[in-house]
Write a protein that holds these residues in place. Structure first.
Motif: not given
Lengths: 247, 285
Positions: A231-247
């Motif tokens: 998670x540290x690796x992914x977060x440090x590269x902005x590799x996770x996104x804010x979830x988009x509202x479904x629908x």
């Protein structure tokens, strides 16, 4: 045969004669004037493969890359006019070439080149706020679903493909070691970088793509998975996104 | 049928945009008042190309110039590609959209070159139908560019200017007059460039292109010019531009330099030369 079909037939096969009905404008046969089009097609498509696979070009050297790319463009032309998408079949093509069988990792390195391009042009996203992971309640945290950034790509290799890519691109002077590598392409803002994933990282990211909860993704990653490091690796590269509202 | 608005680009110099020039162009654009992009380079979802395009759009009128629609093709237009183009046009809201009198796709795929077609009543019908389809789908007029020719078709029954004039009348499209292409084709096919200009439907011209060419020879040792866009505009092409602008009045003039792309000051100097030609016109008017 129509004009275009006749014209098309000889463009990628220099053994075919110049199509009939073409002149120099003064009544003489077109002759090598037709070769201008032949040359344009071959040179620009070959160049698209060479620039689209820079690590392969570096590993093979200019002359070999020219030959291999020149053979590929005759087998597979772009499916769309978007040249940044051209070459999806090139890794498999490399794997089929007998004269390259002593370089069995080439196809995976080519997959990294291709994934770098896909990542470069992928949609932008709002990076995940790491505070979301600071949940005091573990059950709530483990039930959270994390979204991968659209620019996150992965390549799984039996070879040290990421180390070879970095070496080929002059990003490191270290000779690649002989271990399998799972590779993630991460794009913090505009410039993708390939990184080696920790053990189980590929399975973890596959689970996230399948919309698994964090808890299920950790379970899918298997023994020896270091969730904090990943998670540290992914977060440090902005590799996770804010979830988009479904629908 | 679309009206003859042609484009809303300023009658001033523009350049074909290269990512390597982004910082210099946005810091000091010099004589450059508008920029042109190749549509197919901006069909990704995001990343740096789209961010740069957004930034350019805030500073300059944009011309979207397609190279892959294959309007001269024998088959139907690629609906997926037209949809991608529609998304880009809706996003950019460009001052002009243009494409080529050429084909580039066939059943095996995209060939990445602007390939020629014979000028006949049959090809005229087909190209006109394709232009109608593009203009209807995009909801705007397009400009069609005259090609560089290296050979001619025995089957042709119409001259290129007559073919283009018929297209403008049938479809209401405007024209992009590439002056270098006129010079290249005239040299290669043995006609006088000014005769071509005099026959050309100049009232439909919404934009002018200039670019550099290479020199080669054919089987008989005759000069064969290649439209390479890899060097400065040749002197006789500047002279021909003068002759065109004397007839049309000021027009948007684009410098194209697509391979062996020079540092920004070299391209800006070409644009400055175009600015000089345009300003001489204002003095003499």
């Amino acid at each position: 045969m129509t004009h275009a079909a006749q014209f098309r037939a000889g463009l990628l096969d220099a053994r075919l004669p110049v199509p009939p009905g073409l002149t120099d404008g003064q009544g003489r046969p077109a002759g090598r004037r037709y070769a201008v089009y032949r040359n344009n097609v071959a040179v620009t498509l070959t160049e698209a493969i060479i620039t689209g696979f820079p690590a392969i070009a570096s590993l093979l050297g200019a002359d070999n890359m020219q030959r291999v790319a020149g053979a590929f463009i005759r087998q597979e032309q772009p499916r769309t006019p978007i040249l940044s998408q051209y070459g999806a079949g090139f890794p498999a093509f490399l794997a089929e070439q007998d004269q390259l069988s002593h370089l069995p990792y080439l196809a995976d390195v080519a997959r990294i080149d291709l994934a770098m391009r896909l990542s470069y042009h992928a949609a932008d996203h709002t990076p995940l706020n790491p505070a979301i992971l600071a949940q005091p309640d573990e059950a709530t945290l483990m039930a959270t679903r994390l979204s991968r950034a659209p620019s996150l790509e992965t390549v799984s290799s039996r070879w040290p493909a990421c180390s070879i890519w970095r070496y080929a691109m002059g990003r490191t002077a270290d000779k690649p070691a002989g271990e399998a590598e799972d590779v993630a392409i991460l794009r913090a803002e505009f410039d993708p970088v390939p990184v080696v994933l920790p053990t189980g990282g590929q399975r973890f990211l596959d689970a996230l793509r399948a919309d698994a909860t964090l808890g299920d993704a950790i379970a899918a990653a298997g023994d020896g998975f270091d969730v904090a490091a990943t998670l540290t690796l992914l977060l440090s590269h902005n590799a996770l996104a804010t979830p988009q509202p479904k629908g | 049928m679309f009206d003859h608005s042609h484009s809303t680009l300023p009658a001033a110099p523009g350049v074909g945009f290269k990512a390597s020039h982004f910082a210099a162009l946005t810091a000091d654009s010099g004589p450059v008042r508008w920029v042109e992009i190749h549509a197919e380079n901006y069909m990704g979802a995001g990343g740096r190309p789209m961010a740069q395009l957004s930034a350019l759009g805030e500073r300059f009128p944009i011309s979207v110039h397609g190279v892959g629609l294959s309007i001269g093709g024998e088959g139907p237009l690629d609906a997926d590609h037209l949809a991608r183009l529609k998304r880009l046009i809706d996003r950019v809201q460009p001052a002009s959209f243009s494409e080529h009198l050429a084909w580039s796709s066939h059943d095996t795929g995209y060939l990445n070159d602007l390939l020629p077609l014979p000028y006949t009543e049959a090809t005229l019908d087909r190209v006109a139908a394709h232009i109608d389809e593009v203009q209807d789908r995009l909801g705007r007029q397009m400009l069609l560019e005259n090609p560089s020719s290296y050979l001619a078709f025995e089957a042709s029954t119409l001259s290129e200017p007559d073919f283009l004039r018929a297209l403008t009348r049938r479809t209401g499209c405007g024209l992009l007059l590439d002056v270098n292409n006129v010079f290249v084709s005239a040299t290669n096919l043995g006609f006088a460039p000014l005769d071509y200009i005099d026959a050309f439907p100049l009232d439909a011209v919404g934009e002018i292109h200039l670019g550099g060419h290479d020199e080669d020879t054919d089987d008989h040792g005759a000069p064969l010019l290649i439209d390479s866009h890899c060097r400065a505009v040749a002197d006789p092409v500047w002279t021909l531009l003068d002759a065109v602008l004397m007839r049309t009045g000021p027009k948007p003039v684009l410098i194209e330099w697509d391979t062996d792309v020079p540092d920004w000051p070299v391209l800006a100097e070409e644009a400055r030369r175009a600015e000089e030609v345009l300003s001489r016109l204002e003095v003499s008017a």
